[in-house]
Design a protein around this motif. Structure first.
Motif, PDB file in Angstrom:
ATOM      1  N   VAL A   2      12.496 -15.874   4.994  1.00 53.04           N
ATOM      2  CA  VAL A   2      11.513 -14.889   5.423  1.00 53.04           C
ATOM      3  C   VAL A   2      11.839 -13.572   4.713  1.00 53.04           C
ATOM      4  O   VAL A   2      12.991 -13.137   4.713  1.00 53.04           O
ATOM      5  N   GLN A   3      10.845 -12.974   4.120  1.00 52.51           N
ATOM      6  CA  GLN A   3      11.021 -11.676   3.467  1.00 52.51           C
ATOM      7  C   GLN A   3      10.350 -10.596   4.306  1.00 52.51           C
ATOM      8  O   GLN A   3       9.229 -10.793   4.803  1.00 52.51           O
ATOM      9  N   LEU A   4      11.031  -9.477   4.439  1.00 52.85           N
ATOM     10  CA  LEU A   4      10.536  -8.361   5.242  1.00 52.85           C
ATOM     11  C   LEU A   4      10.555  -7.090   4.394  1.00 52.85           C
ATOM     12  O   LEU A   4      11.568  -6.772   3.767  1.00 52.85           O
ATOM     13  N   ILE A   5       9.465  -6.378   4.420  1.00 51.43           N
ATOM     14  CA  ILE A   5       9.384  -5.121   3.678  1.00 51.43           C
ATOM     15  C   ILE A   5       8.904  -4.026   4.618  1.00 51.43           C
ATOM     16  O   ILE A   5       7.809  -4.109   5.170  1.00 51.43           O
ATOM     17  N   GLU A   6       9.757  -3.014   4.793  1.00 52.42           N
ATOM     18  CA  GLU A   6       9.409  -1.883   5.656  1.00 52.42           C
ATOM     19  C   GLU A   6       8.755  -0.779   4.835  1.00 52.42           C
ATOM     20  O   GLU A   6       9.024  -0.621   3.653  1.00 52.42           O
ATOM     21  N   SER A   7       7.936   0.000   5.501  1.00 50.58           N
ATOM     22  CA  SER A   7       7.345   1.186   4.886  1.00 50.58           C
ATOM     23  C   SER A   7       6.988   2.170   5.987  1.00 50.58           C
ATOM     24  O   SER A   7       6.978   1.819   7.168  1.00 50.58           O
ATOM     25  N   GLY A  16       6.943  15.446  16.025  1.00 47.14           N
ATOM     26  CA  GLY A  16       5.962  14.790  15.174  1.00 47.14           C
ATOM     27  C   GLY A  16       5.892  13.291  15.401  1.00 47.14           C
ATOM     28  O   GLY A  16       6.562  12.738  16.282  1.00 47.14           O
ATOM     29  N   VAL A  17       5.059  12.650  14.577  1.00 47.17           N
ATOM     30  CA  VAL A  17       4.843  11.211  14.708  1.00 47.17           C
ATOM     31  C   VAL A  17       4.994  10.543  13.344  1.00 47.17           C
ATOM     32  O   VAL A  17       4.756  11.153  12.298  1.00 47.17           O
ATOM     33  N   LEU A  18       5.414   9.285  13.395  1.00 45.97           N
ATOM     34  CA  LEU A  18       5.448   8.415  12.223  1.00 45.97           C
ATOM     35  C   LEU A  18       5.118   7.004  12.688  1.00 45.97           C
ATOM     36  O   LEU A  18       5.364   6.650  13.847  1.00 45.97           O
ATOM     37  N   ARG A  19       4.571   6.210  11.763  1.00 46.27           N
ATOM     38  CA  ARG A  19       4.361   4.799  12.047  1.00 46.27           C
ATOM     39  C   ARG A  19       5.018   3.972  10.956  1.00 46.27           C
ATOM     40  O   ARG A  19       4.677   4.094   9.778  1.00 46.27           O
ATOM     41  N   LEU A  20       5.946   3.142  11.372  1.00 49.20           N
ATOM     42  CA  LEU A  20       6.612   2.239  10.441  1.00 49.20           C
ATOM     43  C   LEU A  20       5.887   0.898  10.439  1.00 49.20           C
ATOM     44  O   LEU A  20       5.383   0.451  11.469  1.00 49.20           O
ATOM     45  N   SER A  21       5.878   0.277   9.279  1.00 46.89           N
ATOM     46  CA  SER A  21       5.286  -1.047   9.139  1.00 46.89           C
ATOM     47  C   SER A  21       6.329  -2.011   8.600  1.00 46.89           C
ATOM     48  O   SER A  21       7.181  -1.634   7.797  1.00 46.89           O
ATOM     49  N   CYS A  22       6.232  -3.262   9.032  1.00 44.83           N
ATOM     50  CA  CYS A  22       7.114  -4.317   8.552  1.00 44.83           C
ATOM     51  C   CYS A  22       6.239  -5.510   8.195  1.00 44.83           C
ATOM     52  O   CYS A  22       5.698  -6.177   9.079  1.00 44.83           O
ATOM     53  N   GLY A  35      12.113  -7.464  15.419  1.00 42.40           N
ATOM     54  CA  GLY A  35      12.705  -6.286  16.046  1.00 42.40           C
ATOM     55  C   GLY A  35      12.887  -5.151  15.069  1.00 42.40           C
ATOM     56  O   GLY A  35      12.859  -5.345  13.850  1.00 42.40           O
ATOM     57  N   TRP A  36      13.028  -3.969  15.625  1.00 44.52           N
ATOM     58  CA  TRP A  36      13.394  -2.785  14.846  1.00 44.52           C
ATOM     59  C   TRP A  36      14.777  -2.326  15.302  1.00 44.52           C
ATOM     60  O   TRP A  36      15.062  -2.265  16.507  1.00 44.52           O
ATOM     61  N   PHE A  37      15.582  -1.994  14.331  1.00 47.33           N
ATOM     62  CA  PHE A  37      16.924  -1.470  14.572  1.00 47.33           C
ATOM     63  C   PHE A  37      17.060  -0.190  13.749  1.00 47.33           C
ATOM     64  O   PHE A  37      16.270   0.058  12.841  1.00 47.33           O
ATOM     65  N   ASN A  77       0.338 -10.361   9.324  1.00 49.68           N
ATOM     66  CA  ASN A  77       1.776 -10.671   9.348  1.00 49.68           C
ATOM     67  C   ASN A  77       2.606  -9.395   9.323  1.00 49.68           C
ATOM     68  O   ASN A  77       3.612  -9.288   8.602  1.00 49.68           O
ATOM     69  N   THR A  78       2.190  -8.437  10.099  1.00 49.93           N
ATOM     70  CA  THR A  78       2.827  -7.116  10.083  1.00 49.93           C
ATOM     71  C   THR A  78       3.154  -6.667  11.506  1.00 49.93           C
ATOM     72  O   THR A  78       2.344  -6.858  12.418  1.00 49.93           O
ATOM     73  N   VAL A  79       4.318  -6.094  11.648  1.00 48.43           N
ATOM     74  CA  VAL A  79       4.746  -5.489  12.914  1.00 48.43           C
ATOM     75  C   VAL A  79       4.881  -3.988  12.686  1.00 48.43           C
ATOM     76  O   VAL A  79       5.384  -3.555  11.642  1.00 48.43           O
ATOM     77  N   TYR A  80       4.441  -3.221  13.663  1.00 50.01           N
ATOM     78  CA  TYR A  80       4.447  -1.770  13.552  1.00 50.01           C
ATOM     79  C   TYR A  80       5.374  -1.140  14.590  1.00 50.01           C
ATOM     80  O   TYR A  80       5.617  -1.708  15.657  1.00 50.01           O
TER      81      TYR A  80
END
Length: 119
Positions: A2-7, A16-22, A35-37, A77-80
């Motif tokens: 499984v490959q995972l790419i965060e942004s 402030g706010v941010l949204r991470l994507s995986c 999960g997020w760590f 196929n993305t987790v936020y």
């Protein structure tokens, strides 16, 4: 595999706010949870949030409960990780991880994305 790419990381002021994507690719069907760590300089990596693939349950560390929200878009196929009311102590490298196959352990990891919160 499984490959995972965060942004989505970056520099933001406190409050402030941010949204991470995986974004996941590869053997997606083997993923049981995502999960997020995070790991701050000089500190151990810590759990932030998790979401199982087969349910709508979500799990959070006490330090982010009420401020962060984990969600997924199965079609993409993305987790936020939506991060609101950010604090300087949220500054860290954030990693996405997938628990795939038997065992329940997080056995696939992304490369990480830096989140910096200025005071």
């Amino acid at each position: 595999q499984v490959q995972l790419i965060e942004s989505g990381g970056g520099l933001v002021q406190a409050g402030g706010v941010l949204r991470l994507s995986c974004a996941a690719s590869g053997r997606i069907l083997s993923v049981n949870a995502t999960g997020w760590f995070r790991q701050a300089p000089g500190k151990d990596r810590e759990f932030v949030a998790a979401i199982p693939t087969s349910s709508t349950n979500t799990y959070y560390a006490d330090s982010v409960k009420g401020r962060f929200t984990i969600s997924r878009d199965n079609a993409k196929n993305t987790v936020y990780l939506q991060m609101n009311s950010l604090k300087p102590e949220d500054t860290a490298v954030y990693y996405c991880a997938a628990a795939a196959g038997a065992g329940g352990q997080y056995n696939y990891w992304g490369q990480g994305t830096q989140v910096t919160v200025s005071s």
